[in-house]
Write an enzyme that holds these catalytic residues in place. Structure first.
Site, PDB file in Angstrom:
ATOM      1  N   VAL A 160      29.553  45.993  48.131  1.00  0.00           N
ATOM      2  CA  VAL A 160      29.686  44.824  47.260  1.00  0.00           C
ATOM      3  C   VAL A 160      29.868  43.601  48.144  1.00  0.00           C
ATOM      4  CG1 VAL A 160      31.099  43.713  45.480  1.00  0.00           C
ATOM      5  CG2 VAL A 160      30.680  46.181  45.389  1.00  0.00           C
TER       6      VAL A 160
ATOM      7  N   THR B  53      20.408  35.092  46.259  1.00  0.00           N
ATOM      8  CA  THR B  53      21.359  35.172  45.162  1.00  0.00           C
ATOM      9  C   THR B  53      21.096  33.915  44.368  1.00  0.00           C
ATOM     10  OG1 THR B  53      23.069  36.293  46.475  1.00  0.00           O
ATOM     11  CG2 THR B  53      23.864  34.857  44.708  1.00  0.00           C
TER      12      THR B  53
HETATM   13  N1  ASP Z   1      25.891  36.668  49.163  1.00  0.00           N
HETATM   14  C1  ASP Z   1      25.130  37.809  48.716  1.00  0.00           C
HETATM   15  C2  ASP Z   1      25.806  39.054  49.178  1.00  0.00           C
HETATM   16  O1  ASP Z   1      26.348  39.074  50.260  1.00  0.00           O
HETATM   17  C3  ASP Z   1      23.749  37.864  49.203  1.00  0.00           C
HETATM   18  C4  ASP Z   1      23.043  36.588  49.387  1.00  0.00           C
HETATM   19  O2  ASP Z   1      23.403  35.572  48.858  1.00  0.00           O
HETATM   20  O3  ASP Z   1      22.048  36.591  50.105  1.00  0.00           O
HETATM   21  O4  ASP Z   1      25.715  40.026  48.468  1.00  0.00           O
END
Ligand code: ASP
Length: 346
Positions: free
Chosen positions: A228, A199
């Protein structure tokens, strides 16, 4: 261990000290003399761009969105925007949120398909609606109303990784990898487990001392359609308060959603914690809230990672993650660079 890391005992001691200061020290810092931007590790170019924009007079919100757009449009980042890994059905579903310190306004989109710049759509939700969060088809229709065109966001690289995932998922279906189940040749990116998570979070302080935040992602790779994560949820994937500071996250969204850590970090900073202590406090909270054996290692620690990034009104920056080591991106008058994250567990 990195010199930024703290043992759990140190952490508990530090947080007890910080706790004692709560009532005595509600902190409102004066604006910094220089802008600063922070991001997750994949945001080195993004923070550099953010500072360029701010130095040209941009509001922090416009600047961070210009910064993360570089990553949203980059096909080589498999965790954000165009080129992001798809859901279980091979469809790229994007989540993003923005928060504007001076007005306290927030806008977000989730499960958005076919739009390369979800952070820009989230900004339009903030500016052009009386809502906070639009999802799925409604979010896409809203983006089209504002002139965005839909496109296929699934690059060949991401599609091939998804096909490999699909073909090696189970021996009890009819999909087969090219050389049979015993001779699987998974791509390099597929082998690097961290690519399943990723992300970009970015927060900044502009020339007026105003603070804003953005988090944008393709979410968990191969997720159940409609899933989500924390990224587009205010208080979880990001939070900012113009008097105090900002925080954001990357990593296992389900764990962060349970504890609303970006809000927690900003509140800890309001009570006097440094950005690093506040981020470590959030890591500790997630650890305390992780009860399921399937999410723990043999020592009872979280077997997953969540990383937090924070800045305060004085322009101090830091980050921490549950399992270290790790890095984050920072840019200020000294240029853009990576710095180490503190962590709870090796
Ligand atoms: N936090 C993000 C989610 O859970 C994914 C990530 O940061 O790897 O969608």
């Amino acid at each position: 261990m990195s010199h930024h890391s703290l043992s759990r005992r140190d952490f508990i001691r530090n947080s007890a000290t910080a706790g004692a200061a709560i009532a005595l020290r509600p902190q409102l810092h004066s604006p910094p003399s220089h802008p600063v931007a922070i991001a997750s590790r994949n945001g080195l170019q993004a923070v550099a761009r953010t500072i360029e924009e701010i130095n040209q007079g941009s509001d922090a919100l416009d600047a961070i969105i210009a910064g993360v757009n570089l990553v949203e449009e980059d096909p080589s980042d498999l965790t954000v925007g165009y080129g992001g890994l798809p859901n279980a059905e091979g469809i790229v579903e994007l989540d993003a949120a923005v928060m504007h310190g001076p007005t306290g306004r927030v806008g977000a989109v989730a499960s958005l398909e076919g739009i390369k710049y979800p952070s820009k759509v989230a900004q339009l939700v903030l500016e052009r609606t009386d809502h906070v969060l639009l999802v799925g088809e409604g979010a896409q229709e809203f983006a089209r109303m504002h002139g965005f065109s839909t496109e296929n966001l699934l690059t060949d690289e991401a599609r091939e990784i998804w096909v490999q995932w699909r073909e090696t998922l189970s021996n009890r279906d009819d999909y087969l990898p090219p050389h049979g189940p015993d001779d699987v040749n998974l791509g390099e990116a597929f082998q690097r487990n961290e690519e399943f998570w990723g992300t970009i979070h970015c927060s900044a302080i502009d020339l007026l001392g105003n603070i804003s935040s953005v988090t944008t992602t393709s979410g968990l790779a191969f997720k159940i359609p409609g899933r989500v994560g924390d990224s587009p949820i205010p208080g979880a994937g990001l939070y900012c308060d113009n008097d105090v500071g900002a925080a954001g996250s990357t990593g296992r969204g389900e764990a962060n959603l349970q504890s609303c850590c970006s809000f927690l970090i900003v509140e800890r900073m309001r009570m006097g914690d440094s950005p690093q202590d506040a981020c470590l406090y959030a890591c500790e909270r997630i650890t305390q809230n992780t009860h399921l054996a399937r999410l723990q290692n043999e020592s009872g620690e979280p077997a997953f990672n969540v990383s937090f990034y924070a800045l305060n009104k004085a322009g101090e920056v830091a980050g921490a993650r549950i399992r270290g080591p790790g890095q984050m991106a920072v840019a200020d008058q000294d240029g853009a660079r990576l710095i180490e994250l503190a962590y709870l567990f090796e």
